[in-house]
Motif scaffolding. Structure first.
Motif, mmCIF file in Angstrom:
data_model
loop_
_atom_site.group_PDB
_atom_site.id
_atom_site.type_symbol
_atom_site.label_atom_id
_atom_site.label_comp_id
_atom_site.label_asym_id
_atom_site.label_seq_id
_atom_site.Cartn_x
_atom_site.Cartn_y
_atom_site.Cartn_z
ATOM 1 N N LYS A 146 0.675 -1.015 0.100
ATOM 2 C CA LYS A 146 -0.247 -0.086 -0.026
ATOM 3 C C LYS A 146 0.671 1.258 -0.119
ATOM 4 O O LYS A 146 0.516 2.103 -0.767
ATOM 5 N N PHE A 150 1.032 3.824 -3.165
ATOM 6 C CA PHE A 150 0.432 5.104 -3.077
ATOM 7 C C PHE A 150 1.700 6.312 -3.558
ATOM 8 O O PHE A 150 1.187 7.198 -4.187
ATOM 9 N N LYS A 154 1.378 8.749 -6.684
ATOM 10 C CA LYS A 154 1.555 10.293 -6.264
ATOM 11 C C LYS A 154 2.688 10.707 -7.183
ATOM 12 O O LYS A 154 2.401 11.967 -7.817
ATOM 13 N N ASP A 176 -7.233 11.910 -4.481
ATOM 14 C CA ASP A 176 -8.137 11.580 -3.589
ATOM 15 C C ASP A 176 -9.273 10.434 -3.941
ATOM 16 O O ASP A 176 -9.577 9.585 -2.818
ATOM 17 N N SER A 179 -6.963 7.501 -3.072
ATOM 18 C CA SER A 179 -6.828 7.003 -1.657
ATOM 19 C C SER A 179 -8.246 6.969 -0.745
ATOM 20 O O SER A 179 -8.026 6.489 0.557
ATOM 21 N N VAL A 185 -2.929 7.416 4.224
ATOM 22 C CA VAL A 185 -2.128 7.770 3.021
ATOM 23 C C VAL A 185 -2.233 9.201 3.024
ATOM 24 O O VAL A 185 -3.259 9.982 3.207
ATOM 25 N N LYS A 187 -2.037 13.016 1.670
ATOM 26 C CA LYS A 187 -2.663 13.550 0.394
ATOM 27 C C LYS A 187 -1.577 14.342 -0.362
ATOM 28 O O LYS A 187 -0.383 14.561 0.189
#
Length: 191
Positions: A146, A150, A154, A176, A179, A185, A187
Motif C-alpha cells: 500500500k 500510493f 503520487k 483523492d 486514496s 495515505v 494527500k
C-alpha cells in the motif's frame, strides 16, 4: 537506530577501511560481515548505510583536501559496496509487510477506480496516451504494498502535472479518489 544501522556504522568505523587498501581485502571484509545477515533487505540496508557514510566523509574531506590519498581508498570502498548492491538487486524481490499488502478486495476496488478515472479523463478530453499508459501501469504494481504503491501513484500524478499533461486540480482529484478508504495515505500537496 536499529541493529543493522548500528552494525553498519560500527563496521565502517572500525573494520571496513582498516581491513585493506586493495579491492580484494575490502571485498573480503565486506563479504565476511554480510554473512551475518540472513535477509537480503538487511544486507541492502547495511550496504546503503556504508555507501552513504563513505560518500559523506569523502565529500566533507574534499572541501579541505589538497590532493592526498584519502579519496582513493574511499572510492574503492564505494566501488566494492556498489558492486555488492547491484549483485543483490539482481535476485532480490521486494515483499511488503503483511499489513502493507493489498487484499484481493482492495486490489479489485483500486482496479475499478483506475478504470473509472480513465473513463472520466477521456470524457473530459484528456486523451493523451501518456496519461492512459501511466494509469494502466499502476494496475501492474499492487505487489509493492500500500505505502509504496500510493507513493508511486503520487509520483506519477505529480510528474504528469509538472509536465503539464494534467492540471493540479485534476491531479489532486485523481489521488483523492484513489486514496479514499485507505488510512494513513498522505494527500498530495502541490503549490
Amino acid at each position: 537506530m536499529n541493529i543493522v544501522e548500528k552494525e553498519a556504522l560500527e563496521f565502517y568505523k572500525y573494520d571496513f577501511l582498516n581491513s585493506s587498501e586493495n579491492l580484494e581485502g575490502l571485498k573480503s571484509a565486506l563479504d565476511s560481515k554480510l554473512y551475518s545477515f540472513n535477509r537480503d533487505r538487511d544486507r541492502l540496508d547495511f550496504l546503503k548505510i556504508i555507501r552513504d557514510t563513505c560518500s559523506v566523509e569523502l565529500e566533507n574531506h574534499k572541501k579541505d583536501c589538497n590532493g592526498c590519498d584519502y579519496d582513493r581508498q574511499r572510492n574503492k570502498a564505494i566501488f566494492v559496496v556498489e558492486q555488492e548492491i547491484e549483485s543483490i538487486n539482481k535476485y532480490y524481490s521486494f515483499e511488503p509487510k503483511k499489513e502493507e499488502e493489498f487484499t484481493t478486495e482492495e486490489e479489485s476496488k483500486l482496479h475499478s477506480k483506475l478504470n473509472k478515472i480513465l473513463n472520466d479523463l477521456e470524457k473530459q478530453n484528456f486523451g493523451q496516451q501518456i496519461i492512459f499508459e501511466e494509469i494502466e501501469e499502476l494496475k501492474n504494481h499492487f505487489n509493492l504494498g500500500k505505502k509504496t504503491w500510493f507513493q508511486l501513484a503520487k509520483g506519477k500524478l505529480i510528474e504528469l502535472t509538472v509536465d503539464k499533461v494534467i492540471d493540479k486540480v485534476v491531479c489532486i482529484e485523481i489521488f483523492d479518489t484513489l486514496s479514499d478508504g485507505f488510512e494513513h495515505v498522505n494527500k498530495i500537496l502541490i503549490k
